[in-house]
Design an enzyme around this catalytic site. Sequence first.
Site, PDB file in Angstrom:
ATOM      1  N   ASP A 178      49.849  47.539  37.867  1.00 49.13           N
ATOM      2  CA  ASP A 178      48.386  47.462  38.933  1.00 49.13           C
ATOM      3  C   ASP A 178      48.081  48.933  39.049  1.00 49.13           C
ATOM      4  OD1 ASP A 178      46.484  46.398  40.546  1.00 49.13           O
ATOM      5  OD2 ASP A 178      47.773  46.281  42.142  1.00 49.13           O
ATOM      6  N   HIS A 197      39.252  45.182  35.453  1.00 51.14           N
ATOM      7  CA  HIS A 197      40.601  45.384  36.212  1.00 51.14           C
ATOM      8  C   HIS A 197      41.673  44.489  35.934  1.00 51.14           C
ATOM      9  CE1 HIS A 197      43.548  47.015  39.079  1.00 51.14           C
ATOM     10  NE2 HIS A 197      43.371  45.798  39.711  1.00 51.14           N
ATOM     11  N   HIS A 199      45.808  38.383  39.135  1.00 55.71           N
ATOM     12  CA  HIS A 199      46.274  38.853  40.392  1.00 55.71           C
ATOM     13  C   HIS A 199      45.120  39.512  41.484  1.00 55.71           C
ATOM     14  CE1 HIS A 199      44.971  42.623  38.533  1.00 55.71           C
ATOM     15  NE2 HIS A 199      45.270  43.217  39.936  1.00 55.71           N
ATOM     16  N   ASP A 200      43.902  39.292  40.987  1.00 51.62           N
ATOM     17  CA  ASP A 200      42.847  39.660  41.956  1.00 51.62           C
ATOM     18  C   ASP A 200      41.552  38.689  41.836  1.00 51.62           C
ATOM     19  OD1 ASP A 200      43.678  41.940  43.250  1.00 51.62           O
ATOM     20  OD2 ASP A 200      43.168  43.506  41.964  1.00 51.62           O
ATOM     21  N   HIS A 260      37.611  45.972  41.552  1.00 51.04           N
ATOM     22  CA  HIS A 260      38.498  44.758  41.626  1.00 51.04           C
ATOM     23  C   HIS A 260      37.820  43.770  41.079  1.00 51.04           C
ATOM     24  CE1 HIS A 260      40.775  47.031  44.904  1.00 51.04           C
ATOM     25  NE2 HIS A 260      41.697  46.541  44.124  1.00 51.04           N
TER      26      HIS A 260
END
Length: 930
Positions: free
Chosen positions: A807, A659, A695-696, A655
């Site tokens: 994802d 990614h 998102h991460d 992550h």
Amino acid sequence: MSSIFPWRVEVTCDGDQESTSSRTPSTDSNMQLSFADIEEWLDTHPEKMADYFLMKADISLVNRWLVLHGFLSIKDYVSSRRNSATTNISNDSSPLEKSCEFFSDSPDSYITSKSVSKKHLRQDYALSKKMNVFRTCDTPGHSPDVSSIQSRRNSLKDMRKCLSLPSRSIYILNMLIQSKVEIPRFPSKGRDSKREFRLSNERQFFLESVQEIAHDLDAKSLTQKITVNLSVLVDCDGASLFLIQGPKSHRMLVSKVFDLHTGTDIIVASPTDDNEVRVPWGTGIIGHVAESGDIVNLTNASEHPRYNDEVDKICGYRTETLLCMPVRNADNDIIAVAQIFNKNSESGEGVFTPEDEKLAKMYLEFCGIALTNAYLFELSQKEYERNRSLLEVVHDLFEEQTSLDKVILKIMQRAQRLLNCERAALLLLQEGTDSEIVKFSRTFDLASPLAGSSTTNTRSWPELKTSSGLLQVAERVVCTGEVLNLTDPPEIQQVGGRHIWSLLSMPIRNRDYRIIGVAIIINRTDGTSFDENDEQLFEAFTLFCGLGINNTLMYGELEKAMARQKVAIEVISYHGTSSRKEVQRFLDTKIPSGDEWQLESLKFDDFSLSSDEMILASIRMFQNLGLISKFRIDYQSLCQFLCTLRKNYRNVPYHNWRHAFNVAQVMFAILTHCGMKSILTDLEIFGMFTGCLCHDLDHRGTNNSFQEKSGSALALLYGSKATMEQHHFNHAVMILSSKGHNIFSSLSAADYSRVMKILKQAILATDLSTYFQLRGKFFSLVDNAEYNWDVEDQREVLRSMLMTVCDLGASTKPWHIQKKVAELVTNEFFDQGDKEKTQLRIQPPALMDREKKHELPQLQYDWIDSICLPLYRCLTKMNERFMEMVDGAVSNQEKWAALSGQIACTDKSEDSNGTAGVSTEDNRSKTGQL
């Protein structure tokens, strides 16, 4: 007039010059007299001058004469004029008379005939009757006889004799005046009319006297009425009334009005008590009556050993007969002492008879009821005032909680006003102080202006260094937790140069009932000790003070925490943002086309680009989507934003920044290759594509389950629902809020609010728990062809499903990419499993247990089968271009099946390790999220 003087003269004054004019009588029309001639004649005929004075002089002239010759104080003279009739002062008044006039409230008034004289003339000297005789001489043609003139001379002689006070009496009178202790002047008209009414109908007078006091609830007014009625009722010169006040240990006899006579030692009250006089308990005759309850009837008061004649000397008065009686309430407790003096000599033998005692006792029974009612009313008023004051304390304390100094200042000022004390001190306990060694972090001392201290400055907040005895008292309160109420404490003689006669100290507690300080109040302003009511009020006061101080201290700690957070954010902002040099490098670099990097392909190689190339590729995708031109994105801000995003992804196996870029690339391919761009608006694309990159953010390499199990700060901050996803969104907001990073800055307020909502929804949708909540609805809409993407609720579901597709996109990539991604995910999971074993002391799921590494192929097969393929196949029903992703996922599933020694997964329940046939829910619990 003609019988006394052979002429009549008018004297007029003009400035400092005197002129005389005479009106010649019929006997001598040509006679002209000067003022000197008149003065010479008066000097040679003193008896004529005395006769004229006795006929013409009123009481105001007599008092002016007394003032000029030192027999009457200026204070008494001025005060007596306030109720006088209107008469102008002549221009030939002396300077002393003019000074009297200057201090008078009524500059154009003289003293009435009976306003002062009765206080100095025994038995009223029958003055009113004799003055009536004098006034008869004013009638024209009337000439007094020799006997009347002699009588007037004797009366004047008696007056002078009685007014010859001791030499030190003038000094004592001045002391009384300076102490604001004044002799009350009851309206003589009211007393005289009562006497006349009593003589005409004594029974009716008694009833009306009782009725008069029945509805009076003011102690001072009630005392006045009782004393007047008593003196009239038993036909005597006057009366006084002393109320019993204070606790049993410190009781005092208090007269609300300084009476004509007390018959005992007096303590002059403080200036704030108006005319109150306090007598120590057990002192003198009234003290004996109050203590014993006996009735004392003296025919010669001056011979009694308990009698004190000081007031007699001051007032020019002699007390002969005296009757002192207790006043009782309904419970037969003594609440006051009444004193009646000098029975009228014309009534009986001039002594108080048993009938007088009986009559006074009967009336005092009603007085006891009236005084009790007044006392209860006074208590209710005090209680109301205290409650109101406590509400004001609460308002003050909770209104200002930003500064401890300001709160303590209000506390001490309120304490002084509320409890009428000279001094207040507050000592704050040092944090971590044990019961053996008491230490105070801060001590404050505030003196009231009434204390006369010039050493205390409320602004400078002086430390309490004046008395070690106060510190000892405070230490004792902290150690024992008790309330200390001390009277004349031997260990503390003085504080700030003031003698200590009363001290009250209480602990201050916080909401956990822990002592955080000590409050001390010193010296009641009325000179008495602190009573039980003061203790109760001070206890309630310290309770609110404790809460106020505790809240202020907590607010201070919160301010410090906020300051630390601000500093931390500044440090993170500096070290977490990319440098200008780094951004400039991308500004000067030419960006290849999307086709050169195959950005629109669903089979894009996730590992084909370097870290810098991924930033350039992200810029290219922004350009190809038309977002830069459509929303006027500042190019430098975009480069700064992307560089900072990369810097805020941690160096974890999976992550990480790569990614995030790969998820954004899949979104770009779906929008362009699969044609989803035609369904979504530009603002939705802007928010979702940015959400893929964010998102991460700041992922720690552990999932939501681990955050909850470990009780991390993130779990405490965001709760157990979508913990990491909420953190990712807030981190993205922080970067967007940093200077030079806001790629949404050109949007309108409405569009900005809309895109931030889409961004938050996109990031939260990457939580698998959200996917499982929504996929049933999405599958139903697609399977039944009931979807309508113009409906906002359905669009939200579609956007959430597309975020999950992106994802999980690695499962659809070619095998060599899929296998490498799976190894990275497994390594990250194994690291979390190791932490669960060592830190949490629990057994991790099989997917995160290094000892079960051989089970990985089967777990990956089940992952694709239960989670990935159902979503891709559903999207294929809506858009056939998603079939490429289905094919890629099926191909990878077959590879994992081959590795696990299986050709097809037909019987998932027969796996010996319990992993081949796990259900969807079991997979979800083991994998957490990718």
